[in-house]
Design an enzyme around this catalytic site. Structure first.
Site, short mmCIF file in Angstrom:
data_model
loop_
_atom_site.label_atom_id
_atom_site.label_comp_id
_atom_site.label_asym_id
_atom_site.label_seq_id
_atom_site.Cartn_x
_atom_site.Cartn_y
_atom_site.Cartn_z
N GLY A 33 51.28 35.09 42.27
CA GLY A 33 51.58 34.94 40.84
C GLY A 33 52.94 35.53 40.53
N ASP A 57 53.59 31.11 43.99
CA ASP A 57 53.29 30.68 42.61
C ASP A 57 53.40 29.16 42.57
OD1 ASP A 57 53.45 32.22 39.56
OD2 ASP A 57 53.54 30.04 39.69
N ARG A 68 59.97 36.86 28.25
CA ARG A 68 59.31 38.04 28.84
C ARG A 68 59.36 38.05 30.36
NH1 ARG A 68 55.91 34.15 27.82
NH2 ARG A 68 54.16 33.73 29.21
N ASP A 164 46.68 34.55 36.40
CA ASP A 164 46.25 34.39 35.02
C ASP A 164 44.92 33.64 34.92
OD1 ASP A 164 47.00 31.91 35.79
OD2 ASP A 164 48.37 31.52 34.13
N ASN A 165 44.21 33.50 36.01
CA ASN A 165 42.93 32.79 35.88
C ASN A 165 41.91 33.29 36.89
OD1 ASN A 165 42.76 30.60 38.25
ND2 ASN A 165 44.89 30.93 37.65
N CYS A 208 32.23 42.10 42.06
CA CYS A 208 31.02 42.92 42.02
C CYS A 208 30.40 42.93 40.62
CB CYS A 208 31.32 44.34 42.47
SG CYS A 208 31.21 44.54 44.26
N CYS A 220 26.61 17.90 21.45
CA CYS A 220 26.24 17.18 20.21
C CYS A 220 27.03 17.72 19.01
CB CYS A 220 24.75 17.29 19.96
SG CYS A 220 23.85 16.33 21.17
N CYS A 481 26.15 42.27 44.86
CA CYS A 481 27.27 41.33 44.71
C CYS A 481 27.07 40.11 45.61
CB CYS A 481 28.57 42.04 45.07
SG CYS A 481 29.99 40.94 45.00
N CYS A 484 30.64 40.33 48.28
CA CYS A 484 30.94 41.32 49.33
C CYS A 484 29.68 41.83 50.00
CB CYS A 484 31.79 42.46 48.79
SG CYS A 484 31.02 43.45 47.52
N1 LIG Z 1 46.19 29.03 42.01
C1 LIG Z 1 47.39 29.58 41.83
N2 LIG Z 1 48.26 29.61 42.84
C2 LIG Z 1 49.50 30.15 42.67
N3 LIG Z 1 49.93 30.67 41.50
C3 LIG Z 1 49.10 30.67 40.45
C4 LIG Z 1 47.78 30.12 40.58
N4 LIG Z 1 47.18 30.25 39.38
C5 LIG Z 1 48.06 30.83 38.56
N5 LIG Z 1 49.22 31.09 39.19
C6 LIG Z 1 50.43 31.70 38.61
O1 LIG Z 1 50.14 32.97 38.08
C7 LIG Z 1 51.14 33.27 37.10
C8 LIG Z 1 50.51 34.03 35.99
O2 LIG Z 1 51.51 34.44 35.11
P1 LIG Z 1 51.33 34.54 33.52
O3 LIG Z 1 49.98 35.04 33.22
O4 LIG Z 1 52.45 35.30 32.97
O5 LIG Z 1 51.38 33.04 33.06
P2 LIG Z 1 52.64 32.11 32.81
O6 LIG Z 1 52.21 30.74 33.23
O7 LIG Z 1 53.85 32.67 33.45
O8 LIG Z 1 52.87 32.19 31.26
P3 LIG Z 1 52.55 31.03 30.20
O9 LIG Z 1 51.15 30.72 30.53
O10 LIG Z 1 52.68 31.64 28.86
O11 LIG Z 1 53.49 29.90 30.47
C9 LIG Z 1 51.74 31.94 36.66
O12 LIG Z 1 53.10 31.89 36.99
C10 LIG Z 1 50.92 30.91 37.41
O13 LIG Z 1 51.68 29.80 37.82
ZN LIG Z 2 31.52 42.54 45.48
#
Ligand SMILES: Nc1ncnc2c1ncn2[C@@H]1O[C@H](COP(=O)(O)OP(=O)(O)OP(=O)(O)O)[C@@H](O)[C@H]1O
Ligand SMILES: [Zn+2]
Length: 655
Positions: A33, A57, A68, A164-165, A208, A220, A481, A484
């Site tokens: 990331g 990334d 930022r 971010d996910n 965990c 619905c 968990c 792990c």
């Molecule tokens: N599966 C993945 N593989 C590689 N990089 C990932 C994956 N999922 C998310 N990322 C990266 O993680 C980073 C998270 O950074 P951040 O939370 O600041 O989001 P951002 O995308 O930079 O900001 P915004 O969402 O506002 O455009 C992002 O650059 C995103 O591309």
């Molecule tokens: Zn665990």
């Protein structure tokens, strides 16, 4: 102080001690990331003396990142985040003089100064010498790619997540467990931040503790009886995907004549007044909106009338729905549209609420542009993205038109965008604090001072100890968990006569359990799901899609008590799944997953010092559900969240 690499090294030795500095120099780091936290982190790592870094990334730089993500500049827009990051710190490497000349010793401020001064010289040799030893390898790629396998993870000493996910975080967690590599996790949401350290067998892994699921809404409510603006926005996003995405009728947003509320009402009123037929005999009700649109060449002028006049007329015929609700009012396109709502004075265009006429105009303009793009895209279709202006206009216009039909207050494009894009304000200061904390924990891991590692929360309110940061001791791994724990076992309660292999593979294994490439083998040795192979051709894929996926589990002779082994070679996961037949699940819940043989030890009690929102911090920006790729237990529910997990759930450009 001069700015040579030598001086920097001497300072670092003084601060860190020779031992730790050597470890830092030798440490091989993987950073996943390169967004808000990732940018800060990379700069810190470079300054802290790390020399071997790989960064992954999947994204490219957008204008909205620039406020930022300070390693990126205007001319980088459109380029790979990972690659630009890899270039920036090594070339523009931290001018210590610039840092000192800043009024307060702020590295970020210094970086801005630096870029302002050296904008055109970033690659110059003079600057390169600040950190000649730093080697960064950048991958513009998805962490799920098969190249980033176990052997790849084993090459590193430490993995740092700046994602971010949830899906990607869970995947990296498993890869680190499989490769037995320490993981430092991080996240931020507004003023809240969190850093945690995950050491196999020593502390909790990232999974965990269960994470809250993204909010979803009954289908619905979305299709028939929206009662809040968010319902209209979710509807509009599904409409977009249904009309312009990969063809999938699951996403249809047309009135739903199978609404259980209609059935219930029909039953209760069967002795008295008969309920109006639920229009099932109406051919148009049975035709998917996508088919209808294709038949009418996606003509947006016809589409707007169908969606906000004819379909609403159909809904009105389902009169049981309106016994206790205010019925919707179709848009009357034959009258001049009410243009009275204009609160635009003094506001930025995005903060204005569109009038009804403006909504219709935006709907038809963006609808026509998207239709043309769909033709060019072919079968792949379009993917909704909050930063795609036409896609955003379409969703904003459709949501507002629907809101008016259902007597809900319309909202500005800015507000619709924050809800549709699940935007969480990103605050650079929080990201900077989080990135600093990651380095502090990384030092401890490298020194082997595992007992000193902490989960640290950044909170807005100064906690009871009068500190912004709340450090907590690491918790031991949760014996229950699923990830792990050794040989995890699960029970899947479902109606085996109804649940298909598709739902099992896509919703249970990939969505709920977050497996990347699952395989399933029944206890009699039959493999019913194989990971895709490089040699697989179109035919293999077609067989899976058309012959195997639609089959029910019962048709594979899976019965009550049957067991199967589920493996994921990429993540190194092996678990046992026991099937239990049940017909008692709610309509919108096709299956329930339970842990089997759970150890009954009390799960660690959350510490009082922990901010109540802490869990949300790591995943608050997460939205995983992809219309069209299965919605797990939410298949009859529609998610507020965005499509593609990884790239959605963006943070705002605010602050
Ligand atoms: N599966 C993945 N593989 C590689 N990089 C990932 C994956 N999922 C998310 N990322 C990266 O993680 C980073 C998270 O950074 P951040 O939370 O600041 O989001 P951002 O995308 O930079 O900001 P915004 O969402 O506002 O455009 C992002 O650059 C995103 O591309
Ligand atoms: Zn665990």
């Amino acid at each position: 102080m001069d700015t040579t690499g030598q001086t920097r090294a001497a300072c670092l030795v003084q601060v860190l001690g020779a031992d730790l500095y050597t470890k830092v120099q030798e440490c091989k780091l993987l950073v996943v990331g390169a967004g808000g936290i990732g940018c800060e982190l990379l700069k810190n790592l470079a300054l802290a003396g790390f020399q071997h870094i790989e960064v992954i990334d999947l994204d490219t730089i957008e204008v909205t990142n620039l406020n930022r993500q300070f390693l990126f500049q205007k001319q980088h827009v459109g380029q790979s985040k990972a690659k630009v990051q890899a270039f920036a710190p090594s070339c523009a490497m931290w001018d210590v003089a610039a840092c000192q000349s800043a009024p307060s010793f702020s590295l970020r401020a210094a970086s801005i100064d630096f870029f302002r001064v050296h904008e055109h010289q970033v690659a110059s040799e003079a600057v390169r010498r600040f950190n000649p030893a730093l080697k960064i390898v950048a991958h513009h790629a998805n962490i799920f790619d098969a190249d980033f396998n176990l052997a790849y993870f084993e090459r590193f000493d430490l993995v740092l997540n700046a994602l971010d996910n949830l899906k990607a975080r869970r995947h990296v967690n498993r890869m680190c467990l499989a490769a037995n590599r320490p993981l430092i996790e991080s996240g931020s949401a507004g003023y809240l931040g969190q850093v945690s350290v995950h050491l196999k067998g020593v502390s909790e892994c990232y999974e965990c503790q269960e994470k809250p699921k993204p909010k979803s809404y009954p289908a619905c409510t979305i299709r028939n009886t929206p009662s809040a603006m968010i319902h209209c926005i979710v509807w509009a996003k599904f409409l977009f995907t249904h009309l312009f995405g990969v063809v999938d009728d699951e996403n249809d947003v047309a009135p739903n004549p199978d609404d259980p509320e209609l059935e219930q009402s029909a039953q209760t009123s069967s002795d008295s007044e008969p309920s109006a037929p639920a229009t099932t005999d109406n051919a148009e009700a049975r035709q998917s909106t996508r088919d209808w649109a294709e038949q009418h060449h996606h003509d947006p002028n016809l589409l707007v009338r169908k969606l906000f006049q004819r379909d609403i007329g159909m809904l009105l015929k389902m009169d049981n729905l309106w016994k206790n609700r205010t019925p919707p009012v179709p848009v009357d396109f034959d009258q001049p549209l009410d243009d009275t709502r204009d609160n635009s004075s003094g506001k930025l265009p995005d903060q204005r609420v569109w009038s009804l006429q403006q909504c219709v105009d935006k709907f038809t303009q963006s609808g026509a542009a998207l239709r043309d793009r769909l033709h060019a895209a072919g079968a792949d279709g379009l993917v909704w993205d909050k930063d795609d202006d036409e896609a955003m206009d379409f969703v904003c216009a459709a949501a507002n038109l629907r809101a008016r039909v259902f007597h809900l207050a319309p909202e500005s494009r800015f507000d619709v965008k924050s809800k549709a894009g699940n935007i969480i304000p990103a605050i650079p200061t929080t990201n900077a604090m989080v990135a600093g904390l990651i380095i502090a924990e990384a030092y401890k891991v490298l020194q082997g001072r595992l007992e000193a590692c902490r989960t640290v929360y950044v909170s807005r309110q100064i906690a009871s100890r009068n500190k912004l940061l709340t450090p907590l001791k690491l918790e031991p791994p949760n014996p229950n968990c699923l990830v792990c724990r050794d040989k995890p076992m699960l029970i899947l309660r479902t109606n085996l006569q109804q649940l298909t292999l598709r739902t099992l593979a896509e919703d249970v294994l990939k969505q709920e359990l977050c497996l990347a490439v699952p395989e399933m083998t029944l206890s009699d040795g039959r493999m019913i799901l194989a990971a895709p192979d490089e040699d697989d051709d179109e035919d293999d894929r077609r067989i899976l899609e058309t012959k195997l996926y639609p089959r029910t589990l019962a048709s594979f002779n899976i019965g009550d008590g049957s067991e199967c082994k589920v493996t994921d070679d990429l993540q190194g996961m092996i678990l046992t799944l026991t099937f239990r037949q049940t017909e008692e699940l709610a309509e919108d819940q096709p299956f329930v997953l339970e842990r089997h043989g759970a150890v009954t030890a009390e799960p660690p009690a959350p510490s009082e010092a922990q901010p109540s929102t802490s869990d949300a911090v790591l995943i608050a920006d997460d939205d995983e559900t992809t219309p069209g790729s299965g919605e797990g237990a939410t298949s009859k529910r529609l998610c507020a969240a965005d499509e593609d997990d990884a790239v959605d759930c963006k943070r705002s450009k605010a602050e």
